[in-house]
Design a protein around this motif. Structure first.
Motif, mmCIF file in Angstrom:
data_model
loop_
_atom_site.group_PDB
_atom_site.id
_atom_site.type_symbol
_atom_site.label_atom_id
_atom_site.label_comp_id
_atom_site.label_asym_id
_atom_site.label_seq_id
_atom_site.Cartn_x
_atom_site.Cartn_y
_atom_site.Cartn_z
ATOM 1 N N MET A 7 0.832 -1.193 0.000
ATOM 2 C CA MET A 7 0.000 0.000 0.000
ATOM 3 C C MET A 7 0.873 1.252 0.000
ATOM 4 O O MET A 7 0.603 2.207 -0.720
ATOM 5 N N GLN A 8 1.947 1.222 0.791
ATOM 6 C CA GLN A 8 2.838 2.376 0.837
ATOM 7 C C GLN A 8 3.496 2.581 -0.525
ATOM 8 O O GLN A 8 3.639 3.713 -0.981
ATOM 9 N N ASN A 9 3.888 1.505 -1.194
ATOM 10 C CA ASN A 9 4.469 1.621 -2.530
ATOM 11 C C ASN A 9 3.468 2.200 -3.522
ATOM 12 O O ASN A 9 3.839 2.978 -4.394
ATOM 13 N N ASP A 10 2.206 1.811 -3.413
ATOM 14 C CA ASP A 10 1.179 2.355 -4.293
ATOM 15 C C ASP A 10 1.007 3.855 -4.074
ATOM 16 O O ASP A 10 0.858 4.613 -5.026
ATOM 17 N N PHE A 11 1.032 4.264 -2.808
ATOM 18 C CA PHE A 11 0.907 5.685 -2.506
ATOM 19 C C PHE A 11 2.112 6.467 -3.027
ATOM 20 O O PHE A 11 1.983 7.563 -3.547
ATOM 21 N N ASN A 20 2.059 9.365 -5.817
ATOM 22 C CA ASN A 20 2.621 10.668 -5.486
ATOM 23 C C ASN A 20 3.579 11.155 -6.567
ATOM 24 O O ASN A 20 3.704 12.353 -6.804
ATOM 25 N N ARG A 21 4.267 10.236 -7.230
ATOM 26 C CA ARG A 21 5.220 10.618 -8.273
ATOM 27 C C ARG A 21 4.548 10.964 -9.594
ATOM 28 O O ARG A 21 5.154 11.586 -10.448
ATOM 29 N N GLU A 22 3.314 10.550 -9.777
ATOM 30 C CA GLU A 22 2.608 10.829 -11.026
ATOM 31 C C GLU A 22 2.271 12.306 -11.128
ATOM 32 O O GLU A 22 2.042 12.983 -10.127
ATOM 33 N N LYS A 23 2.215 12.791 -12.367
ATOM 34 C CA LYS A 23 1.833 14.170 -12.617
ATOM 35 C C LYS A 23 0.321 14.314 -12.388
ATOM 36 O O LYS A 23 -0.451 13.490 -12.872
ATOM 37 N N PRO A 24 -0.104 15.339 -11.658
ATOM 38 C CA PRO A 24 -1.544 15.501 -11.422
ATOM 39 C C PRO A 24 -2.267 15.862 -12.725
ATOM 40 O O PRO A 24 -1.700 16.547 -13.587
#
Length: 66
Positions: A7-11, A15-19
């Motif tokens: 779950m932490q890896n998914d978050f 977070n690294r993706e462009k909004p």
């Protein structure tokens, strides 16, 4: 790897993706909530606001032509 680590890896990945931009986010909202009837109203409001901006910007120049 535990479920908490995954779950932490998914978050972290999210977070690294462009909004998404405001247009894409609005279209996703329309698609997910099945609110396609809002689209014509938003388009008309945007066109009216663009007309108001252009009318106030170019009115002095058009006035001098007549």
């Amino acid at each position: 790897m535990s479920a908490e680590d995954k779950m932490q890896n998914d978050f972290e990945k999210a977070n690294r993706e462009k909004p998404p931009g405001i247009v894409r986010e609005f279209l996703q909202f329309l698609a997910e909530n099945k609110k396609w009837w809002l689209l014509p109203m938003v388009v008309v409001l945007v066109l009216c606001s663009l007309l108001a901006v252009f009318a106030t910007t170019f009115a002095p120049y058009i006035y001098t032509l007549f």
